[in-house]
Write a protein that holds these residues in place. Structure first.
Motif, PDB file in Angstrom:
ATOM      1  N   LEU A 133      -2.373   7.263   1.015  1.00  0.00           N
ATOM      2  CA  LEU A 133      -3.239   7.018  -0.229  1.00  0.00           C
ATOM      3  C   LEU A 133      -4.814   7.257   0.253  1.00  0.00           C
ATOM      4  O   LEU A 133      -5.632   7.150  -0.512  1.00  0.00           O
ATOM      5  CB  LEU A 133      -3.008   5.648  -0.627  1.00  0.00           C
ATOM      6  CG  LEU A 133      -1.852   5.490  -1.733  1.00  0.00           C
ATOM      7  CD1 LEU A 133      -1.790   3.777  -2.092  1.00  0.00           C
ATOM      8  CD2 LEU A 133      -2.127   6.188  -2.999  1.00  0.00           C
ATOM      9  N   MET A 134      -4.997   6.859   1.513  1.00  0.00           N
ATOM     10  CA  MET A 134      -6.256   7.199   2.249  1.00  0.00           C
ATOM     11  C   MET A 134      -6.984   8.330   1.652  1.00  0.00           C
ATOM     12  O   MET A 134      -6.372   9.655   1.798  1.00  0.00           O
ATOM     13  CB  MET A 134      -6.476   6.944   3.444  1.00  0.00           C
ATOM     14  CG  MET A 134      -5.989   5.661   4.221  1.00  0.00           C
ATOM     15  SD  MET A 134      -7.072   4.442   3.651  1.00  0.00           S
ATOM     16  CE  MET A 134      -6.404   2.977   4.356  1.00  0.00           C
ATOM     17  N   PRO A 135      -8.105   8.308   1.254  1.00  0.00           N
ATOM     18  CA  PRO A 135      -8.996   9.640   1.159  1.00  0.00           C
ATOM     19  C   PRO A 135      -9.099  10.328   2.427  1.00  0.00           C
ATOM     20  O   PRO A 135      -9.762  10.041   3.447  1.00  0.00           O
ATOM     21  CB  PRO A 135     -10.373   9.060   0.580  1.00  0.00           C
ATOM     22  CG  PRO A 135     -10.441   7.643   0.985  1.00  0.00           C
ATOM     23  CD  PRO A 135      -9.066   7.211   1.419  1.00  0.00           C
ATOM     24  N   ALA A 141     -10.894  -0.462   1.037  1.00  0.00           N
ATOM     25  CA  ALA A 141     -11.513   0.625   1.880  1.00  0.00           C
ATOM     26  C   ALA A 141     -10.894   2.054   1.263  1.00  0.00           C
ATOM     27  O   ALA A 141     -11.534   3.220   1.468  1.00  0.00           O
ATOM     28  CB  ALA A 141     -10.835   0.317   3.418  1.00  0.00           C
ATOM     29  N   ILE A 142      -9.689   2.014   0.778  1.00  0.00           N
ATOM     30  CA  ILE A 142      -9.170   3.210   0.008  1.00  0.00           C
ATOM     31  C   ILE A 142      -9.905   3.467  -1.047  1.00  0.00           C
ATOM     32  O   ILE A 142     -10.458   4.762  -1.191  1.00  0.00           O
ATOM     33  CB  ILE A 142      -7.763   3.091  -0.400  1.00  0.00           C
ATOM     34  CG1 ILE A 142      -6.686   2.605   0.822  1.00  0.00           C
ATOM     35  CG2 ILE A 142      -7.157   4.268  -1.168  1.00  0.00           C
ATOM     36  CD1 ILE A 142      -5.280   2.525   0.433  1.00  0.00           C
ATOM     37  N   PHE A 183      -9.093   5.299   9.651  1.00  0.00           N
ATOM     38  CA  PHE A 183      -8.024   4.701   8.739  1.00  0.00           C
ATOM     39  C   PHE A 183      -6.820   4.557   9.795  1.00  0.00           C
ATOM     40  O   PHE A 183      -6.199   3.560   9.605  1.00  0.00           O
ATOM     41  CB  PHE A 183      -7.464   5.356   7.582  1.00  0.00           C
ATOM     42  CG  PHE A 183      -8.724   5.257   6.685  1.00  0.00           C
ATOM     43  CD1 PHE A 183      -9.386   4.249   6.288  1.00  0.00           C
ATOM     44  CD2 PHE A 183      -9.295   6.705   5.854  1.00  0.00           C
ATOM     45  CE1 PHE A 183     -10.362   4.069   5.383  1.00  0.00           C
ATOM     46  CE2 PHE A 183     -10.479   6.364   5.169  1.00  0.00           C
ATOM     47  CZ  PHE A 183     -10.928   5.235   4.896  1.00  0.00           C
TER      48      PHE A 183
END
Lengths: 303, 329
Positions: free
Chosen positions: B35-37, A159-160, B293
Motif C-alpha cells: 500500500l505504500m506510495p 505514513a502511507i 518504508f
C-alpha cells in the motif's frame, strides 16, 4: 435504548418473551437516578461537558484564526491582560489555540472510537454468534492486531497517507478495534444460548434480526464503558502523533502545541505545560465517565 | 519434575498457537508494504537523482517488483526465512543490521520501564487494596487516575523541566555523555542517569494500569476459600497477603503486562524521540521522515515478534505461578 419494535406479525405473548431482550425499559427510572448519584460519573460528565462546549463554541469564544500572529512572542501568562495564558514563540494566543485544540482532540477521539467500535462490533458479533471456524478465523485476526504495537501501526498507516485529521482518526480506529471485538464476542457467546434468543429463533426471526435487534442491545453495557476509554486512548494517541509532527499542519492540536513548545522548554516551559494539562483533564474526564459507567452498568464486575 | 513437564507442555502449546499469528503478521506487513506510495525502484531512483524508464524497469526486474503480487509475497517469505528484511537504499545497509544496532537500546529502556511500572504498580495497588475505602486508598486513587490520564511524553517533558532545567540533576538527551572517557562505576552511573527520565516517562501510564489492576485483583482474592483457610491456620496477615493474595493477584497483572507490551513499544517511539534515545522507536520515526518504508515495516515486524516472544514467556511464567495451568494441556 429505545423501546423494542415488536414485530407486527409475531404472536404478542411469544414476541414479548423474545423481547425480554430489552431489559432496559422497566429500569429506566432507576438507571437515571444511579447516573445522577454516581459522583465519579457526574464529575466526569461535568469536565467533559466543559470541553465539548469549548469545542463547539470555539469560534464564538475566540473569534479570529488561532494560527494568526497577534502579539509579541513568548509572553508569559498574566504578563499581558489581552493574552491571559500568554503567547507562543511566534506570538500566537495560547488561550485561543487551547480552545481550538479541544476541537481537534475531541473530533479525532470520537471519530476514531466510532470507527473502532463499528469494526469491533461487527467482527465480535459475527465471531461470537456463529462460533466454529468463523470464530476461529476472526479470533486469529483479533490476536494478530493485538500483537502488533498499536502506536507503530498507526504511524505506518499515517505514513502511507497524508497526515490529515481523517487519516489520523481512521488509523487510530483501524488499530484499536480488537478490544471491542473481544468484549462483544464474549457477550455474544454467553447471550446466544439465552431464553430470549431461543424464543426469537423459534419465531423464525432472521439471523440478522437476532444479531442486531435481540443480542446486540444486551451486549452493549460493557461496550459503552469501553467506548469512553477508547476515546480517551485515541486522544492520547493523537497527542503523541501530533507531538511527533505527524499532524495536519492547518489544524491546531494540543499534541502539536506541546511539540512546538518543546523548543522553548528551557525558557518558557508553560508553552509545554498548558496543552498537557488540557490533554490530561480531557482524558481524565473520559476515564471518570468510564469508571462511573462501569460501576452503574456492571455492578459486580471486578475491573 | 512435574513442574518441568508442565512448563514443557505449555511451551509446546504456545509455540503451536503462535505459528499462525507470526504468519499473519508477515502477510499484514507485506500488504502494508504494497500500500505504500512508490516502491523500492522509486526510492533508489530518487537517491540516484536521475532515472530513465529503462533503468527503472531494470531495477524493478532486479528486485522482482514486476512479478505478480503472490510471487512477490513468496519472495518476501523466502527472504524472511533467511532473516533478510530487505535493504535500505537510504542508509546503504541491510534493514536487519540497522534494527539490530538499535534493538539493545530499546530493550534496555523497555525492560527498565516495565520493571519500574510493575514494581511501583504492584506496591501502590497492594497499599490501595490493604486500605480499601480509607484515605490512603482515596489519595492514591486520585494520583493513579491522574497518571492514567497524562500522556507519558508530557510527564517526561515536565520531568525534564524539573530535574534537568531547574535542578540540573539528570541529563535529558541521549544515552550517555558523549566524549566523556568513563570506566567502571562512573560509566554505569552515567548510563543509569541517562536512563532515569526516559524510563519514568515510559513507565508513568503503566504504573497506573498495574496499580488499578493489582488493587482490583487483590480485593477479588480476599473472598476466596484459601484465604479463609490461611486465616484459620493463624498465619500472620502480612504473610497471607504476600504469599497467598499477591501471588494469585499477580496472574491477571502479568497477563495484562503481556498484552500491554505492544503499547509499551509504541510509547517507546515517542519517548525515544523525545530523549534522543538511540532505539528502535526513534529509528521508526527516522524511517518515516526519510520515507524509507522497508525500515519502517522491518521495525513493525520485529516489534510484533518481540511481543509474541514476550507472551510465550509470560505463559511459561504462569505455568510456574499457577500449578493448575498446563496440567490439562
Amino acid at each position: 435504548m429505545s423501546a423494542p419494535d415488536l414485530s407486527n406479525a409475531a404472536p404478542p405473548a411469544v414476541a414479548a418473551l423474545a423481547d425480554v431482550g430489552n431489559r432496559a425499559a422497566p429500569r429506566k427510572g432507576r438507571r437515571l437516578r444511579a447516573f445522577v448519584r454516581n459522583p465519579t460519573f457526574v464529575a466526569g460528565v461535568a469536565i467533559l461537558g466543559f470541553f465539548v462546549l469549548l469545542a463547539l463554541f470555539a469560534g464564538v469564544l475566540c473569534p479570529g484564526d488561532p494560527q494568526d500572529i497577534v502579539g509579541a512572542p513568548v509572553l508569559w501568562p498574566g504578563e499581558d491582560a489581552e493574552f491571559p495564558l500568554g503567547t507562543d514563540s511566534l506570538g500566537r494566543d495560547v488561550l485561543g489555540r487551547l480552545v481550538y485544540g479541544a476541537r481537534a482532540s475531541l473530533l479525532v477521539g470520537i471519530s476514531a472510537a466510532a470507527i473502532g467500535l463499528a469494526i469491533g462490533m461487527v467482527v465480535g458479533s459475527l465471531a461470537g454468534f456463529f462460533g466454529g471456524w468463523i470464530d476461529g478465523l476472526l479470533t486469529r485476526l483479533i490476536e494478530l492486531f493485538q500483537t502488533t504495537p498499536t502506536f507503530l501501526l498507526v504511524v505506518v498507516i499515517v505514513a502511507i497517507r497524508e497526515p490529515s485529521l481523517q487519516t489520523i482518526a481512521l488509523a487510530i480506529g483501524l488499530a484499536s478495534w480488537p478490544t471491542v471485538a473481544r468484549l462483544v464476542r464474549a457477550q455474544f457467546r454467553s447471550l446466544r444460548e439465552s431464553d430470549f434468543v431461543m424464543a426469537a429463533r423459534s419465531l423464525g426471526y432472521s439471523r440478522t434480526r437476532i444479531i442486531v435487534q435481540e443480542i446486540l442491545p444486551n451486549a452493549l453495557p460493557p461496550v459503552i464503558v469501553a467506548a469512553s476509554v477508547m476515546i480517551a486512548n485515541a486522544i492520547l494517541t493523537e497527542a503523541g502523533l501530533s507531538f511527533l509532527n505527524m499532524r495536519d499542519p492547518n489544524v491546531v492540536s494540543w499534541g502539536g502545541m506541546i511539540g512546538d513548545g518543546r523548543d522553548q522548554l528551557r525558557t518558557a516551559w508553560f508553552l509545554t505545560a498548558l496543552p498537557g494539562v488540557a490533554i490530561a483533564f480531557a482524558v481524565l474526564s473520559l476515564n471518570l465517565v468510564g469508571d462511573g459507567l462501569n460501576e452503574i452498568l456492571n455492578p459486580r464486575s471486578d475491573q | 519434575m512435574r513442574m518441568g513437564r508442565r512448563i514443557a507442555t505449555t511451551l509446546r502449546r504456545t509455540v503451536i498457537h503462535a505459528g499462525p499469528t507470526v504468519l499473519g503478521i508477515i502477510v499484514l506487513d507485506f500488504l502494508l508494504l504494497q500500500l505504500m506510495p512508490g516502491d523500492a525502484a522509486d526510492v533508489i531512483a530518487t537517491e540516484a537523482g536521475v532515472a530513465t524508464a529503462e533503468t527503472m524497469a531494470a531495477i524493478r526486474e532486479r528486485f522482482g517488483l514486476d512479478q505478480p503480487v503472490l510471487t512477490q509475497l513468496m519472495n518476501f517469505l523466502g527472504h524472511l526465512a533467511q532473516f533478510d528484511l530487505g535493504y535500505s537504499p537510504r542508509y546503504n545497509m541491510p534493514v536487519l543490521d540497522m534494527i539490530m544496532m538499535r534493538l539493545p537500546g530499546t530493550l534496555l529502556l523497555m525492560v527498565t520501564a516495565l520493571s519500574l511500572a510493575l514494581a511501583m504498580g504492584v506496591i501502590v495497588g497492594s497499599v490501595m487494596a490493604a486500605w480499601a475505602g480509607r484515605w490512603p486508598d482515596r489519595v492514591l486513587s486520585v494520583v493513579v487516575l491522574l497518571l492514567y490520564s497524562m500522556p507519558g511524553f508530557w510527564v517526561g517533558l515536565m520531568a525534564v523541566v524539573l530535574f534537568s532545567v531547574k535542578l540540573g540533576w539528570l541529563p535529558s538527551d541521549g544515552n550517555m555523555t558523549i566524549g566523556a572517557e568513563l570506566t567502571g562505576f562512573g560509566l554505569v552511573a552515567d548510563r543509569l542517569s541517562h536512563l532515569v527520565l526516559p524510563a519514568l516517562a515510559l513507565a508513568s501510564f503503566f504504573v497506573a494500569v498495574y496499580a488499578r489492576l493489582t488493587r482490583a485483583s487483590m480485593l477479588e482474592v480476599q473472598r476466596q476459600d484459601f484465604m479463609r483457610t490461611a486465616h484459620g491456620k493463624g498465619l500472620h496477615p502480612f504473610f497471607i497477603q504476600l504469599r497467598h493474595a499477591l501471588r494469585n493477584a499477580l496472574i491477571p497483572v502479568t497477563t495484562v503486562a503481556g498484552m500491554h507490551l505492544g503499547n509499551l513499544l509504541g510509547g517507546a517511539v515517542v519517548v525515544e524521540t523525545l530523549f534522543g534515545w538511540p532505539g528502535m522507536g526513534r529509528l521508526a520515526l527516522e524511517a518515516v521522515l526519510a520515507r524509507d518504508f522497508s525500515v519502517l515495516l522491518g521495525v513493525l515486524l520485529l516489534s510484533s515478534f518481540l511481543v509474541i516472544l514476550a507472551n510465550v514467556t509470560i505463559d511459561l511464567l504462569h505455568a510456574w505461578l499457577d500449578p493448575r495451568i498446563g496440567e490439562a494441556g
